[in-house]
Write an enzyme that holds these catalytic residues in place. Structure first.
Site, PDB file in Angstrom:
ATOM      1  N   TYR A  42      38.879  23.428  41.759  1.00  0.00           N
ATOM      2  CA  TYR A  42      39.863  24.512  41.678  1.00  0.00           C
ATOM      3  C   TYR A  42      41.122  24.077  40.945  1.00  0.00           C
ATOM      4  O   TYR A  42      41.779  24.891  40.297  1.00  0.00           O
ATOM      5  CB  TYR A  42      40.178  25.074  43.076  1.00  0.00           C
ATOM      6  CG  TYR A  42      39.110  26.038  43.528  1.00  0.00           C
ATOM      7  CD1 TYR A  42      39.158  27.384  43.163  1.00  0.00           C
ATOM      8  CD2 TYR A  42      38.021  25.606  44.286  1.00  0.00           C
ATOM      9  CE1 TYR A  42      38.164  28.270  43.542  1.00  0.00           C
ATOM     10  CE2 TYR A  42      37.020  26.478  44.668  1.00  0.00           C
ATOM     11  CZ  TYR A  42      37.095  27.810  44.294  1.00  0.00           C
ATOM     12  OH  TYR A  42      36.105  28.688  44.663  1.00  0.00           O
ATOM     13  N   ARG A  99      40.342  24.570  37.391  1.00  0.00           N
ATOM     14  CA  ARG A  99      40.446  25.992  37.024  1.00  0.00           C
ATOM     15  C   ARG A  99      41.916  26.427  36.962  1.00  0.00           C
ATOM     16  O   ARG A  99      42.307  27.196  36.087  1.00  0.00           O
ATOM     17  CB  ARG A  99      39.683  26.852  38.035  1.00  0.00           C
ATOM     18  CG  ARG A  99      38.175  26.725  37.855  1.00  0.00           C
ATOM     19  CD  ARG A  99      37.412  27.628  38.781  1.00  0.00           C
ATOM     20  NE  ARG A  99      37.810  29.020  38.666  1.00  0.00           N
ATOM     21  CZ  ARG A  99      37.573  29.946  39.596  1.00  0.00           C
ATOM     22  NH1 ARG A  99      36.927  29.615  40.703  1.00  0.00           N
ATOM     23  NH2 ARG A  99      37.951  31.183  39.419  1.00  0.00           N
ATOM     24  N   HIS A 130      40.490  38.961  45.718  1.00  0.00           N
ATOM     25  CA  HIS A 130      39.832  37.669  45.969  1.00  0.00           C
ATOM     26  C   HIS A 130      40.817  36.512  46.058  1.00  0.00           C
ATOM     27  O   HIS A 130      40.425  35.354  45.913  1.00  0.00           O
ATOM     28  CB  HIS A 130      38.765  37.405  44.889  1.00  0.00           C
ATOM     29  CG  HIS A 130      37.583  38.323  45.012  1.00  0.00           C
ATOM     30  ND1 HIS A 130      36.665  38.546  44.002  1.00  0.00           N
ATOM     31  CD2 HIS A 130      37.159  39.091  46.048  1.00  0.00           C
ATOM     32  CE1 HIS A 130      35.744  39.403  44.411  1.00  0.00           C
ATOM     33  NE2 HIS A 130      36.023  39.759  45.637  1.00  0.00           N
ATOM     34  N   CYS A 185      46.154  26.555  54.656  1.00  0.00           N
ATOM     35  CA  CYS A 185      45.599  25.424  55.409  1.00  0.00           C
ATOM     36  C   CYS A 185      44.182  25.752  55.881  1.00  0.00           C
ATOM     37  O   CYS A 185      43.946  26.812  56.447  1.00  0.00           O
ATOM     38  CB  CYS A 185      46.509  25.104  56.591  1.00  0.00           C
ATOM     39  SG  CYS A 185      45.865  23.755  57.592  1.00  0.00           S
ATOM     40  N   THR A 187      33.966  43.716  34.530  1.00  0.00           N
ATOM     41  CA  THR A 187      33.337  43.234  35.772  1.00  0.00           C
ATOM     42  C   THR A 187      31.848  43.559  35.753  1.00  0.00           C
ATOM     43  O   THR A 187      31.445  44.605  35.243  1.00  0.00           O
ATOM     44  CB  THR A 187      34.014  43.841  37.026  1.00  0.00           C
ATOM     45  OG1 THR A 187      33.322  43.376  38.194  1.00  0.00           O
ATOM     46  CG2 THR A 187      34.047  45.357  37.013  1.00  0.00           C
ATOM     47  N   SER A 188      31.057  42.638  36.328  1.00  0.00           N
ATOM     48  CA  SER A 188      29.618  42.898  36.403  1.00  0.00           C
ATOM     49  C   SER A 188      29.306  43.851  37.549  1.00  0.00           C
ATOM     50  O   SER A 188      28.197  44.371  37.645  1.00  0.00           O
ATOM     51  CB  SER A 188      28.855  41.582  36.583  1.00  0.00           C
ATOM     52  OG  SER A 188      29.352  40.895  37.713  1.00  0.00           O
ATOM     53  N   ALA A 196      37.681  43.997  26.056  1.00  0.00           N
ATOM     54  CA  ALA A 196      38.850  44.652  26.651  1.00  0.00           C
ATOM     55  C   ALA A 196      40.082  44.510  25.773  1.00  0.00           C
ATOM     56  O   ALA A 196      40.899  45.429  25.692  1.00  0.00           O
ATOM     57  CB  ALA A 196      39.119  44.049  28.033  1.00  0.00           C
TER      58      ALA A 196
HETATM   59  P1  OAD Z   1      31.389  38.387  36.191  1.00  0.00           P
HETATM   60  O1  OAD Z   1      31.357  37.075  35.498  1.00  0.00           O
HETATM   61  O2  OAD Z   1      30.332  38.674  37.190  1.00  0.00           O
HETATM   62  O3  OAD Z   1      31.370  39.557  35.113  1.00  0.00           O
HETATM   63  C1  OAD Z   1      32.219  39.519  34.003  1.00  0.00           C
HETATM   64  C2  OAD Z   1      31.967  40.745  33.184  1.00  0.00           C
HETATM   65  O4  OAD Z   1      32.907  40.746  32.121  1.00  0.00           O
HETATM   66  C3  OAD Z   1      30.574  40.824  32.559  1.00  0.00           C
HETATM   67  O5  OAD Z   1      30.012  42.099  32.840  1.00  0.00           O
HETATM   68  C4  OAD Z   1      30.824  40.673  31.053  1.00  0.00           C
HETATM   69  O6  OAD Z   1      29.950  41.463  30.253  1.00  0.00           O
HETATM   70  C5  OAD Z   1      32.243  41.187  30.945  1.00  0.00           C
HETATM   71  N1  OAD Z   1      33.001  40.657  29.796  1.00  0.00           N
HETATM   72  C6  OAD Z   1      32.875  39.477  29.152  1.00  0.00           C
HETATM   73  N2  OAD Z   1      33.774  39.376  28.166  1.00  0.00           N
HETATM   74  C7  OAD Z   1      34.499  40.529  28.176  1.00  0.00           C
HETATM   75  C8  OAD Z   1      35.582  41.036  27.404  1.00  0.00           C
HETATM   76  N3  OAD Z   1      36.116  40.342  26.403  1.00  0.00           N
HETATM   77  N4  OAD Z   1      36.059  42.263  27.713  1.00  0.00           N
HETATM   78  C9  OAD Z   1      35.546  42.994  28.729  1.00  0.00           C
HETATM   79  N5  OAD Z   1      34.520  42.559  29.489  1.00  0.00           N
HETATM   80  C10 OAD Z   1      34.013  41.345  29.224  1.00  0.00           C
HETATM   81  O7  OAD Z   1      32.864  38.527  36.832  1.00  0.00           O
HETATM   82  P2  OAD Z   1      33.348  39.491  38.007  1.00  0.00           P
HETATM   83  O8  OAD Z   1      32.670  40.805  37.927  1.00  0.00           O
HETATM   84  O9  OAD Z   1      34.830  39.462  37.981  1.00  0.00           O
HETATM   85  O10 OAD Z   1      34.372  36.054  43.207  1.00  0.00           O
HETATM   86  O11 OAD Z   1      32.828  38.704  39.264  1.00  0.00           O
HETATM   87  C11 OAD Z   1      33.130  39.179  40.541  1.00  0.00           C
HETATM   88  C12 OAD Z   1      33.366  38.020  41.464  1.00  0.00           C
HETATM   89  O12 OAD Z   1      32.270  37.110  41.396  1.00  0.00           O
HETATM   90  C13 OAD Z   1      34.554  37.144  41.103  1.00  0.00           C
HETATM   91  O13 OAD Z   1      35.790  37.670  41.552  1.00  0.00           O
HETATM   92  C14 OAD Z   1      34.221  35.869  41.796  1.00  0.00           C
HETATM   93  C15 OAD Z   1      32.757  35.735  41.435  1.00  0.00           C
HETATM   94  O14 OAD Z   1      31.982  34.985  42.309  1.00  0.00           O
HETATM   95  C16 OAD Z   1      35.147  35.234  43.927  1.00  0.00           C
HETATM   96  O15 OAD Z   1      35.734  34.296  43.422  1.00  0.00           O
HETATM   97  C17 OAD Z   1      35.203  35.590  45.364  1.00  0.00           C
END
Ligand code: OAD
Length: 258
Positions: free
Chosen positions: A66, A69, A118, A126, A195-196, A238
């Site tokens: 982390y 990151r 998240h 802690c 977001t996926s 985006a």
């Molecule tokens: P994902 O990695 O699952 O999805 C990212 C999405 O962004 C995908 O659908 C890509 O196609 C899209 N993408 C990539 N580049 C892009 C761009 N330039 N513009 C727009 N879209 C783009 O990420 P999240 O949906 O955020 O959880 O994942 C949800 C959660 O899963 C996260 O918050 C994290 C992870 O495990 C925790 O940390 C609790």
């Protein structure tokens, strides 16, 4: 091509929600989780890094990952998508920004009151007593992925600090989740960006807006085709789609003053 019916809906929206995922920060150089080849979960095992059990087993491995990151975020800058979202807020009566991201790029682009479903990389707590740490985190000194870093100790109980993010198997912060669901239920239009949509309960936010009667827009280069009435898809990055949406709806280019 942005449909004129979407531009009309955006111009007349009084309550706007923007819901973001990792894709909104992709053009800032922050890796997403599930993109093929570049996604973090393609290279790293979430069970070894993003669960309470993983931290119990090897706190230095988890903290070090982390910190790596956090350093990547510190080195990154908000991109035109973050700036366009901050600008959109100025065009509606009520604006809510909900993010699944643990970075602070929305805030650095000028958005405030961001709902972080998240958690945040910047706000550790802690592992033993759950209190938030009040000691600011130092700038990490170039940790590499895979390098162990011993977590700092809690000033209250001496327990180990953990990253202030939601791990697999943990509940989302109730106040943030309730505020997000409430805004989704009440909005006229929701823009879901990058977001996926596979991680619940966060992924319920756009569904909730849609079932409550709002127009829903998906911005994602990999977005599925439009599936329902009142749904729009802008298939592209985006950082290009959002400034263009802002320009066409409100005649505003990013960075324009007045
Ligand atoms: P994902 O990695 O699952 O999805 C990212 C999405 O962004 C995908 O659908 C890509 O196609 C899209 N993408 C990539 N580049 C892009 C761009 N330039 N513009 C727009 N879209 C783009 O990420 P999240 O949906 O955020 O959880 O994942 C949800 C959660 O899963 C996260 O918050 C994290 C992870 O495990 C925790 O940390 C609790």
């Amino acid at each position: 091509m942005i449909p004129s019916s979407l531009l009309t809906a955006l111009r007349s929206a009084r309550r706007l929600v923007v819901f973001t995922g990792a894709g909104v920060s992709a053009e800032s150089g922050i890796p997403t989780f599930r993109d093929a080849l570049t996604g973090l979960w393609q290279r790293f095992d979430p069970a070894a890094l993003a669960t309470p059990e993983a931290f119990r087993r090897d706190p230095a491995l988890v903290w070090g990952w982390y910190e790596w990151r956090r350093m990547k975020v510190l080195q990154a800058q908000p991109n035109p998508a973050h700036h366009a979202i901050a600008e959109l807020a100025r065009h509606v009566a009520e604006f809510t920004l909900i993010t699944q991201n643990v970075d602070d790029l929305h805030e650095r682009a000028g958005s405030d009151a961001v709902i972080h479903l998240h958690g945040s990389l910047q706000q550790p707590c802690c592992f033993a007593c759950a209190r938030s740490s009040t000691t600011p985190l130092a700038v990490p000194n170039e940790p590499e992925d895979g390098r162990r870093v011993e977590p700092p100790r809690c000033t209250h109980c001496g327990g180990r600090l953990r990253p202030g993010v939601v791990w697999f198997g943990e509940s989302l912060p109730a106040t943030a989740l309730n505020a997000a669901f409430d805004a989704a239920r009440r909005c006229d239009l929701l823009i879901s960006v990058g977001t996926s949509g596979v991680v619940y309960p966060a992924a319920e936010v756009p569904h909730l807006a849609w079932t409550s009667g709002a127009v829903v827009v998906h911005i994602n280069p990999q977005a599925a085709a439009r599936q329902a009435e009142r749904e729009f898809v802008l298939r592209g990055p985006a950082g290009e789609e959002l400034p263009e949406l802002l320009r066409q709806a409100f005649g505003r280019a990013l960075g324009a003053r007045g």
